[in-house]
Design a protein around this motif. Structure first.
Motif, PDB file in Angstrom:
ATOM      1  N   ILE A   1      -7.185   3.924  -3.609  1.00 38.72           N
ATOM      2  CA  ILE A   1      -6.526   2.739  -3.039  1.00 38.72           C
ATOM      3  C   ILE A   1      -5.069   2.387  -3.839  1.00 38.72           C
ATOM      4  CG2 ILE A   1      -5.376   0.763  -2.554  1.00 38.72           C
ATOM      5  CD1 ILE A   1      -7.626  -0.245  -1.688  1.00 38.72           C
ATOM      6  N   VAL A   2      -3.998   3.144  -3.699  1.00 31.57           N
ATOM      7  CA  VAL A   2      -2.809   3.325  -4.716  1.00 31.57           C
ATOM      8  C   VAL A   2      -1.302   2.057  -4.323  1.00 31.57           C
ATOM      9  CG1 VAL A   2      -0.897   4.016  -5.568  1.00 31.57           C
ATOM     10  CG2 VAL A   2      -2.694   5.373  -4.984  1.00 31.57           C
TER      11      VAL A   2
ATOM     12  N   TRP B   1      -5.845  10.791   4.180  1.00 29.12           N
ATOM     13  CA  TRP B   1      -5.283  10.565   5.322  1.00 29.12           C
ATOM     14  C   TRP B   1      -4.143   9.206   4.709  1.00 29.12           C
ATOM     15  CZ3 TRP B   1      -6.582   5.393   7.021  1.00 29.12           C
ATOM     16  CH2 TRP B   1      -8.291   5.439   6.544  1.00 29.12           C
ATOM     17  N   SER B   2      -3.108   8.585   5.525  1.00 32.61           N
ATOM     18  CA  SER B   2      -2.756   7.714   5.014  1.00 32.61           C
ATOM     19  C   SER B   2      -2.379   6.708   5.966  1.00 32.61           C
ATOM     20  CB  SER B   2      -0.769   7.775   5.050  1.00 32.61           C
ATOM     21  OG  SER B   2      -0.773   8.821   3.410  1.00 32.61           O
ATOM     22  N   ILE B   3      -2.689   5.088   5.495  1.00 31.29           N
ATOM     23  CA  ILE B   3      -2.957   4.544   6.797  1.00 31.29           C
ATOM     24  C   ILE B   3      -1.292   4.071   6.516  1.00 31.29           C
ATOM     25  CG2 ILE B   3      -3.033   2.218   6.900  1.00 31.29           C
ATOM     26  CD1 ILE B   3      -5.207   1.923   5.219  1.00 31.29           C
ATOM     27  N   GLU B   4      -0.515   4.516   7.751  1.00 30.64           N
ATOM     28  CA  GLU B   4       0.511   3.778   8.406  1.00 30.64           C
ATOM     29  C   GLU B   4       1.089   2.624   8.235  1.00 30.64           C
ATOM     30  OE1 GLU B   4       2.256   6.707  11.029  1.00 30.64           O
ATOM     31  OE2 GLU B   4       0.795   8.844   9.721  1.00 30.64           O
ATOM     32  N   GLY B   5       2.241   1.878   8.130  1.00 29.43           N
ATOM     33  CA  GLY B   5       2.247   0.844   8.586  1.00 29.43           C
ATOM     34  C   GLY B   5       2.249  -0.475   7.507  1.00 29.43           C
TER      35      GLY B   5
ATOM     36  N   ASP C   1       4.836   0.555 -12.057  1.00 30.95           N
ATOM     37  CA  ASP C   1       4.198  -0.256 -11.254  1.00 30.95           C
ATOM     38  C   ASP C   1       3.368  -0.265 -10.356  1.00 30.95           C
ATOM     39  OD1 ASP C   1       5.586   2.144 -10.186  1.00 30.95           O
ATOM     40  OD2 ASP C   1       7.547   0.480  -9.063  1.00 30.95           O
ATOM     41  N   GLU C   2       2.503   0.602 -10.417  1.00 32.42           N
ATOM     42  CA  GLU C   2       1.206   0.755  -9.623  1.00 32.42           C
ATOM     43  C   GLU C   2       0.159   0.898 -10.634  1.00 32.42           C
ATOM     44  OE1 GLU C   2       2.792   5.279  -7.549  1.00 32.42           O
ATOM     45  OE2 GLU C   2       1.163   5.538  -9.348  1.00 32.42           O
ATOM     46  N   VAL C   3      -0.723   0.164  -9.367  1.00 31.26           N
ATOM     47  CA  VAL C   3      -2.158   0.113  -9.368  1.00 31.26           C
ATOM     48  C   VAL C   3      -3.312   0.555  -8.784  1.00 31.26           C
ATOM     49  CG1 VAL C   3      -2.787  -1.724  -8.103  1.00 31.26           C
ATOM     50  CG2 VAL C   3      -3.952  -1.180 -10.057  1.00 31.26           C
ATOM     51  N   HIS C   4      -4.205   2.261  -9.523  1.00 32.64           N
ATOM     52  CA  HIS C   4      -4.831   2.417  -8.825  1.00 32.64           C
ATOM     53  C   HIS C   4      -6.342   2.408  -8.177  1.00 32.64           C
ATOM     54  CE1 HIS C   4      -2.069   6.455  -8.495  1.00 32.64           C
ATOM     55  NE2 HIS C   4      -1.239   5.147  -9.323  1.00 32.64           N
ATOM     56  N   LEU C   5      -6.597   1.365  -8.026  1.00 30.40           N
ATOM     57  CA  LEU C   5      -8.416   1.340  -7.328  1.00 30.40           C
ATOM     58  C   LEU C   5      -9.248   2.205  -6.929  1.00 30.40           C
ATOM     59  CD1 LEU C   5      -6.685  -1.797  -5.705  1.00 30.40           C
ATOM     60  CD2 LEU C   5      -7.585  -2.389  -8.182  1.00 30.40           C
ATOM     61  N   HIS C   6      -9.827   1.995  -7.579  1.00 35.52           N
ATOM     62  CA  HIS C   6     -10.956   3.278  -7.026  1.00 35.52           C
ATOM     63  C   HIS C   6     -12.769   2.721  -6.619  1.00 35.52           C
ATOM     64  CE1 HIS C   6      -8.565   6.406  -8.703  1.00 35.52           C
ATOM     65  NE2 HIS C   6      -8.227   5.967 -10.594  1.00 35.52           N
TER      66      HIS C   6
ATOM     67  N   LEU D   1       0.903  -0.995  -0.004  1.00 39.26           N
ATOM     68  CA  LEU D   1      -0.450  -0.099  -0.104  1.00 39.26           C
ATOM     69  C   LEU D   1       0.874   1.477   0.299  1.00 39.26           C
ATOM     70  CD1 LEU D   1      -3.014   1.184   0.084  1.00 39.26           C
ATOM     71  CD2 LEU D   1      -2.299   1.326   2.672  1.00 39.26           C
ATOM     72  N   ASP D   2       0.894   2.161  -1.058  1.00 36.75           N
ATOM     73  CA  ASP D   2       1.797   2.719  -1.007  1.00 36.75           C
ATOM     74  C   ASP D   2       0.542   4.781  -0.877  1.00 36.75           C
ATOM     75  OD1 ASP D   2       3.653   4.925  -1.542  1.00 36.75           O
ATOM     76  OD2 ASP D   2       2.314   6.005  -3.914  1.00 36.75           O
ATOM     77  N   GLN D   3      -1.032   4.309  -0.851  1.00 36.16           N
ATOM     78  CA  GLN D   3      -1.525   4.899   0.279  1.00 36.16           C
ATOM     79  C   GLN D   3      -2.889   5.559   0.201  1.00 36.16           C
ATOM     80  OE1 GLN D   3      -1.281   8.353  -3.400  1.00 36.16           O
ATOM     81  NE2 GLN D   3      -3.271   9.654  -2.649  1.00 36.16           N
ATOM     82  N   PHE D   4      -4.021   5.859   0.838  1.00 39.27           N
ATOM     83  CA  PHE D   4      -4.857   5.258   0.924  1.00 39.27           C
ATOM     84  C   PHE D   4      -6.067   6.457   0.949  1.00 39.27           C
ATOM     85  CE2 PHE D   4      -9.239   4.816   2.864  1.00 39.27           C
ATOM     86  CZ  PHE D   4      -9.736   3.968   2.563  1.00 39.27           C
ATOM     87  N   SER D   5      -6.500   7.124   0.336  1.00 37.28           N
ATOM     88  CA  SER D   5      -7.073   8.777   0.517  1.00 37.28           C
ATOM     89  C   SER D   5      -8.987   8.049   0.246  1.00 37.28           C
ATOM     90  CB  SER D   5      -6.790   9.634  -0.200  1.00 37.28           C
ATOM     91  OG  SER D   5      -7.183   8.987  -1.676  1.00 37.28           O
TER      92      SER D   5
END
Length: 174
Positions: A169-170, A58-62, A145-150, A48-52
């Motif tokens: 979700i990236v 906001w980002s999910i850390e960890g 090298d990324e997938v963006h899920l909407h 997981l690179d990003q969640f918004s």
């Protein structure tokens, strides 16, 4: 003895030569069909690179890792700063509760088309999302090298609903 040895060598060479021959026309056709099957762009490990969401970012850390096989996926995520048990053999109720609340575990099956993915959860830390299975539908875009899920909509407890807060979700390939 020499005849047996030479005979065995001749048999082994025959098998080797036969295995190196070009495939027959029927074999070429089946190989061509396999090569024409759509390639699964999700296979492998992703982080997981990003969640918004649309209201707040906001980002999910960890650490958060998703593994995609041919048909199945597994998603594990952890909050940072998880505490160790004082006594690993006999954790307290509070330690178990804290450990449960700082990890996410989901696995299930997925299907994809040219632009959409459907993930059906089969084993989830939250039992309410298993019976019946929670189903999530995403539009996706592959970007290097990324997938963006909407998020599009989900089915929870048999009811289809749009996501309350659409999110993105990236994931980055590892």
């Amino acid at each position: 003895m020499k005849r047996i040895t030479y005979g065995l060598i001749a048999i082994m060479l025959s098998f080797f030569l036969v295995s190196c021959q070009q495939p027959s026309n029927n074999e070429n056709a089946s190989t061509a069909n396999l090569n024409q099957a759509p390639q699964n762009p999700f296979l492998g490990a992703w982080e997981l690179d990003q969640f918004s969401n649309q209201d707040t970012s906001w980002s999910i850390e960890g650490p958060s890792i998703i593994l995609f096989g041919e048909d199945y996926y597994s998603w594990m995520a952890s909050k940072p700063g998880r505490k160790n048990f004082e006594n690993i053999a006999e954790p307290t109720d509070e330690e178990v509760r804290e450990a449960f609340n700082t990890i996410t575990a989901i696995s299930g099956v997925y299907e994809f088309s040219v632009s959409t993915m459907t993930m059906t959860q089969k084993i989830v830390k939250r039992p309410n999302w298993m019976n019946p299975s929670r189903v999530e539908h995403y539009a996706y875009q592959l970007k290097g090298d990324e997938v963006h899920l909407h998020s599009r909509y989900r089915i929870l407890e048999g009811v289809k609903s749009p996501t309350e807060d659409p999110f993105t979700i990236v994931l980055k390939r590892k």
